[in-house]
Design an enzyme around this catalytic site. Structure first.
Site, PDB file in Angstrom:
ATOM      1  N   LYS A  64       0.832  -1.277   0.052  1.00 22.50           N
ATOM      2  CA  LYS A  64      -0.007  -0.008  -0.099  1.00 22.50           C
ATOM      3  C   LYS A  64       0.808   1.321  -0.138  1.00 22.50           C
ATOM      4  CE  LYS A  64      -3.851   2.081   2.485  1.00 22.50           C
ATOM      5  NZ  LYS A  64      -4.652   1.843   3.683  1.00 22.50           N
ATOM      6  N   SER A 139      -9.782   1.775   3.027  1.00 18.61           N
ATOM      7  CA  SER A 139      -9.076   2.750   2.077  1.00 18.61           C
ATOM      8  C   SER A 139      -7.851   1.713   1.266  1.00 18.61           C
ATOM      9  CB  SER A 139      -8.246   3.663   2.893  1.00 18.61           C
ATOM     10  OG  SER A 139      -7.337   3.064   3.685  1.00 18.61           O
ATOM     11  N   SER A 163      -9.668  -0.421   7.028  1.00 18.24           N
ATOM     12  CA  SER A 163      -9.217  -0.411   5.757  1.00 18.24           C
ATOM     13  C   SER A 163      -8.448  -1.618   5.040  1.00 18.24           C
ATOM     14  CB  SER A 163      -8.311   0.782   5.832  1.00 18.24           C
ATOM     15  OG  SER A 163      -8.860   1.913   5.729  1.00 18.24           O
TER      16      SER A 163
HETATM   17  N1  GLN Z   1     -13.080   4.375   6.495  1.00 16.60           N
HETATM   18  C1  GLN Z   1     -12.304   4.668   7.687  1.00 16.60           C
HETATM   19  C2  GLN Z   1     -11.861   6.236   7.474  1.00 16.60           C
HETATM   20  O1  GLN Z   1     -12.387   6.634   6.619  1.00 16.60           O
HETATM   21  C3  GLN Z   1     -11.199   3.693   7.963  1.00 16.60           C
HETATM   22  C4  GLN Z   1     -10.177   4.070   7.280  1.00 16.60           C
HETATM   23  C5  GLN Z   1      -8.840   3.142   7.588  1.00 16.60           C
HETATM   24  O2  GLN Z   1      -8.948   2.071   8.339  1.00 16.60           O
HETATM   25  N2  GLN Z   1      -7.638   3.630   7.392  1.00 16.60           N
HETATM   26  O3  GLN Z   1     -11.319   6.636   8.425  1.00 16.60           O
END
Ligand code: GLN
Length: 473
Positions: A64, A139, A163
Site C-alpha cells: 500500500k 482505504s 481499511s
Molecule cells: N474508512 C475509515 C476512515 O475513513 C477507516 C479508514 C482506515 O482504516 N484507514 O477513516
C-alpha cells in the site's frame, strides 16, 4: 495462469522446481497490462526483476502506498506527497526483504487512508474487479483489488477503522488486522497512531498466516510495538474447531443488506456443522463506535498531518509570505476529505472543547473495550459481518460523508479496542458482489481467529472463485 495461484501454492511449485520468481513476476506484469486499465489498483508498478532467495524465493508482493520503501515514491495517494521518495524502508518492508520477497508495486488507496471507497485518491479511483462500476472498498482498495484481480498474489494494507478488512470483504479476498502493537508501524505514514495497524491481504487464510509470521514482532523503532513472543501462525491451520465457543453479535444484522443477512445465516450453519458452539453476545456500546471513532481518528490525524507544511516534504506552493505559503500548500495539496478531518480534529482538540469531545470519546473507547472483555469471558472469538452491505456504485456516497462513514460500523470497534480481526469471504450477492465474514479475537490471540477462519475457508473454498471482467468478454 501463475497470477491466479496462492502464495503457498507458488512456493510449493518453486520448491518442486516447476516455476520461479521471474515467471511469477512476468505473469503478474502481463496481467497488469491486461486489466489495470479497468481496475487502477496501482499508483506505481515496478520493473526490477526479482532475485530468487530466502523463504519467499523472490515472489513479488504489492505494498500500500502509505508504507515507506527506500528510494520508491510513497504518495499516500495525495498531491502533497506526490513526489516524496523515502530514504528508508518501513520495518515491514525490511522484514519482507530479509525473507526474500521482491515487490511488484505500490497500491492505490484513499488519500492518507481516509475513506471507505478508494475514491478520494489523487490518482483516480480503484474499481472493484467483480464489477468495475462498483467501488472496491477502502482505504486499502488498491491492495484488495490487485489481489482479487490477479494483479498481485498478496499485498500489505493498513487498517485504522477497517481499511484492510472492508475492502478485502468487498473484493472477495482475505484481510487481517493484527492486534495493536503486533506489527511495527515504523515507516507507515501515520493517520491515527493509536488505531493504525499494518496487515496482510491475501487469497487464503494460509497465506495470511505465512505473511504474519514475517511481519509481526517487537521493533525498537516503534515504542508501541509489543514485546510478546510471536507464535508460528501456520500451526493454527487445520485445527478442529469442535466445541469452540464462538460469540455471535446478532444485533448487528438488523440493518444489513439481504446478501449479508443470508450469507451470514449460512456461515452460522457452517460453524454449527463444524461442531462449534454459537453463543449470542451483547456488545451494548458498539452503536457508539462510529461516532467515537470520528472524534478520536480526526483528532490524531489533525496532529499527524501538521508536518505537511510545504517545507519538509515534496509539494510546495511558493509564496513570498511564509503563512501564505503554508496556506496555499495545504489548501491545494490536500483533498476535501483530508481537509474535513483536519478541521474536525482541530476543533475537538481546541481548548474549551477538549473535555467535551476528545476526553469523552476516550472514555467511550474504554467502555467499548470493556464490552469485548466481558464477552471474551464466555467465548473465544466473535463473528459479525465485515461490512453491512456489498460494494456500492462509484460516486454513490462520495458527497454523503455520514453514509460513507457507516460502511465501517462493524470494523471500527476492533480498532478502538486494539483487537485482532480477520475478514474471510462468505459468499456473493445476487449481483455477484462478494460479502465478508469478520472474526474478532482476543488481544494477541491471532492464532485463535486464524483457526476459525481456516476451518470456515476449508468448508466454503471461496478462493477458487474468480472475478470475470465484463470488459474482456
Ligand atoms: N474508512 C475509515 C476512515 O475513513 C477507516 C479508514 C482506515 O482504516 N484507514 O477513516
Amino acid at each position: 495462469m501463475l497470477y491466479r495461484l496462492t502464495l503457498t501454492e507458488i512456493l510449493q511449485m518453486v520448491k518442486e522446481r516447476k516455476t520461479n520468481a521471474k515467471e511469477v513476476f512476468f505473469s503478474l506484469k502481463k496481467r497488469i497490462e491486461e486489466v489495470e486499465k479497468y481496475v487502477n489498483a496501482y499508483i506505481t508498478v515496478f520493473d526490477e526483476e526479482p532475485e530468487e532467495k530466502g523463504l519467499l524465493n523472490g515472489i513479488p508482493i504489492a505494498i500500500k502506498d502509505n508504507i515507506c520503501m527506500k528510494d520508491k515514491r510513497t504518495t499516500c495517494a495525495s498531491r502533497i506527497l506526490e513526489n516524496f521518495i523515502p530514504p528508508y524502508d518501513a520495518t515491514v518492508v525490511e522484514r519482507l526483504k530479509k525473507s526474500g520477497a521482491s515487490f511488484i508495486g505500490k497500491t492505490n488507496m484513499d488519500e492518507f487512508a481516509m475513506g471507505s471507497s478508494c475514491e478520494t485518491s489523487h490518482f483516480g479511483p480503484t474499481k472493484n474487479p467483480w464489477n468495475t462500476n462498483y467501488i472496491p472498498g477502502g482505504s486499502s482498495g488498491g491492495s484488495a483489488a490487485a489481489v482479487a484481480s490477479g494483479e498481485a498474489i498478496c499485498a500489505l494494507g493498513s487498517d485504522t477503522g477497517g481499511s484492510i478488512r472492508q475492502p478485502a470483504a468487498l473484493c472477495g479476498v482475505v484481510g487481517m488486522k493484527p492486534t495493536y502493537g503486533r506489527v511495527s508501524r515504523y515507516g507507515l505514514v501515520a493517520f491515527a497512531s493509536s488505531l493504525d495497524q499494518i496487515g496482510p491481504i491475501t487469497r487464503t487464510v494460509e497465506d495470511t498466516a505465512l505473511l504474519l509470521n514475517i511481519i509481526c514482532g517487537k521493533d525498537e523503532r516503534d515504542s508501541t510495538s509489543a514485546d510478546i513472543p510471536v507464535p508460528d501462525f501456520r500451526k493454527a491451520l487445520n485445527r478442529d474447531i469442535r466445541d469452540v465457543k464462538i460469540g455471535v453479535y446478532e444485533k448487528g444484522l438488523e440493518d444489513c443488506s439481504k446478501a449479508v443477512k443470508e450469507n451470514f445465516k449460512k456461515a452460522e450453519d457452517v460453524f454449527a456443522g463444524l461442531g462449534a458452539e454459537l453463543i449470542p453476545v451483547d456488545l451494548p456500546h458498539l452503536e457508539y463506535a462510529v461516532a467515537d471513532y470520528y472524534i478520536i481518528a480526526p483528532a490524531e490525524a489533525s496532529s499527524n498531518l501538521a508536518r505537511y507544511d510545504g517545507v519538509r516534504y515534496g509539494f510546495q506552493q511558493w509564496r513570498d509570505d511564509l503563512m501564505e505559503m503554508y496556506r496555499e500548500t495545504r489548501s491545494s495539496g490536500f483533498g476535501n476529505e483530508v481537509k474535513r478531518r483536519i478541521l474536525l480534529g482541530t476543533y475537538v482538540l481546541s481548548s474549551g472543547y477538549y473535555d467535551a469531545y476528545y476526553l469523552k470519546a476516550q472514555k467511550v473507547r474504554t467502555l467499548i473495550k470493556e464490552d469485548f472483555d466481558k464477552a471474551f469471558d464466555r467465548v473465544k472469538a466473535i463473528i459479525l459481518p465485515t461490512s453491512p452491505a456489498e460494494a456500492f456504485r462509484l460516486g454513490e456516497r462520495i458527497n454523503d460523508p455520514l453514509k460513507m462513514y457507516l460502511s465501517d460500523i462493524f470494523t471500527i470497534p476492533a480498532n478502538l479496542a486494539g483487537l485482532p480481526a480477520i475478514s474471510v469471504p462468505m459468499g456473493l450477492s445476487e449481483d455477484c458482489l462478494p460479502v465478508g465474514l469478520q472474526i474478532v479475537g482476543r488481544a494477541f490471540c491471532e492464532d485463535e481467529i486464524i483457526s476459525i477462519a481456516h476451518a470456515f475457508e476449508r468448508e466454503t473454498c471461496f478462493y477458487k472463485k474468480i472475478p470475470v471482467f465484463k470488459e474482456q468478454i
